[in-house]
Enzyme design. Sequence first.
Site, PDB file in Angstrom:
ATOM      1  N   ARG A 260      41.033  48.753  48.755  1.00 19.39           N
ATOM      2  CA  ARG A 260      41.359  47.827  47.674  1.00 19.39           C
ATOM      3  C   ARG A 260      42.734  48.160  47.112  1.00 19.39           C
ATOM      4  O   ARG A 260      43.031  49.315  46.806  1.00 19.39           O
ATOM      5  CB  ARG A 260      40.309  47.906  46.557  1.00 19.39           C
ATOM      6  N   SER A 350      27.655  47.942  41.363  1.00 19.39           N
ATOM      7  CA  SER A 350      27.415  46.597  40.841  1.00 19.39           C
ATOM      8  C   SER A 350      26.327  45.976  41.694  1.00 19.39           C
ATOM      9  O   SER A 350      26.413  46.004  42.926  1.00 19.39           O
ATOM     10  CB  SER A 350      28.682  45.735  40.903  1.00 19.39           C
TER      11      SER A 350
END
Length: 421
Positions: A260, A350
């Site tokens: 990322r 998450s």
Amino acid sequence: MLDLKFIREHADEVRKGIEAKGLTVNLGEILKLDERRRTLIQEGETLKAKRNEATAHVARMKSRGENADAIIREMETTKAGIQATDRELHDAESKLDALMLTVPNIPHPSVPVGKTPAENREIHRWGDPPSVDFPLKPHWEIAEKLGIIDFSRGAKVSGAGFPFYVGKGATLERALINFFLDQATARGYREISPPVLVNEESARGTGQLPDKEDLMYTADRDGLYLIPTAEVPVSNFHRDEILAEGDLPVRYAAYTPCFRREAGSYGKDVRGLNRVHQFDKVELVKFVHPSSSYDELESLRRDAETLLESLGLPYHTLLMCTGDMGFTQTKKYDLEVWACGQGRWLEVSSCSNFEAFQARRMRVRFKPGNGGKAEFVHTLNGSGLALPRVVAAILEQYQTPEGKVIVPKILHSYTKFEIIG
């Protein structure tokens, strides 16, 4: 993506959902293009029916030896009209398809409405921070002293955010990966090892495109993307497939390195392992029946929470508000571990329900056992877990006054050592 018919019939609900997520979408233009598309389809069908009728008429006239030149000339006009209508229809559908990709998933009614992380709701808390009589250090100081994570050489070789794990640091990392995978398979997930490069259609299928393209590394020469999470390849594993209803739920657990860019992130909050560009993660992915997807979300959350409890790491679980939950989710939980050396919470998982949003993009359906029409599955995924901040929390939670680190007992059979230092 959302179903176009649903948008048409529930425009106000969709508009409110978009606003609740703090996003702006030209919903009026979508509805206008949809109306124009349906009109063009009807016009095209009328013209094609006229052409077919004329073709049959010409055949009958010729069989009787009659002159059909006038009707043939009229057919040329009809043919030109069909071509013009098809071109306009293609243009309208292209514009509509592009706009449909900008429409987010709408929040579930149980999600709190809010704009900032401060409006997320804590729903669960577990464990207590350690009570010690010595000053706790942040993980980057511990790791540097022990020589188990080398940030400076990582920056030299690749850039900031690409650390080396060395010696017992590398062993701890590998131990956590294997522990997470073993726990997942014991809870009914099937292990899968996916590619770490995906094509554009895969990234679009899970919603990384066009929403998160700036956060992804690209291999431009080959038109590929480095995955930000195993969610992308694993969710696309069943793209363009119809599953049997009896096979649901389908659950996968995948370990991959993740990449990322996290552009624009600076400051003390991203120091050390708090935010890196390359990291290891075990991802849990589910394909489930629509009637059970919210029960599956709760079990997914427990699958992730149990890992932190096994490691003895204090954490809390947040139900994310509408403005902090993401583009593709209908409902999302974040698990944050307590980093006692920093005195702050760090997100390590998450867990999200997407309902049919991703499945519609990827065209993943299931065939009901009663022989009815194929329906879209619901997809869910969650981190089980992301490793950098778990490692950070372990180093800070289990540090000793001498600067050593006690390895959580559950990992001893994996590391083959009990203390780092």
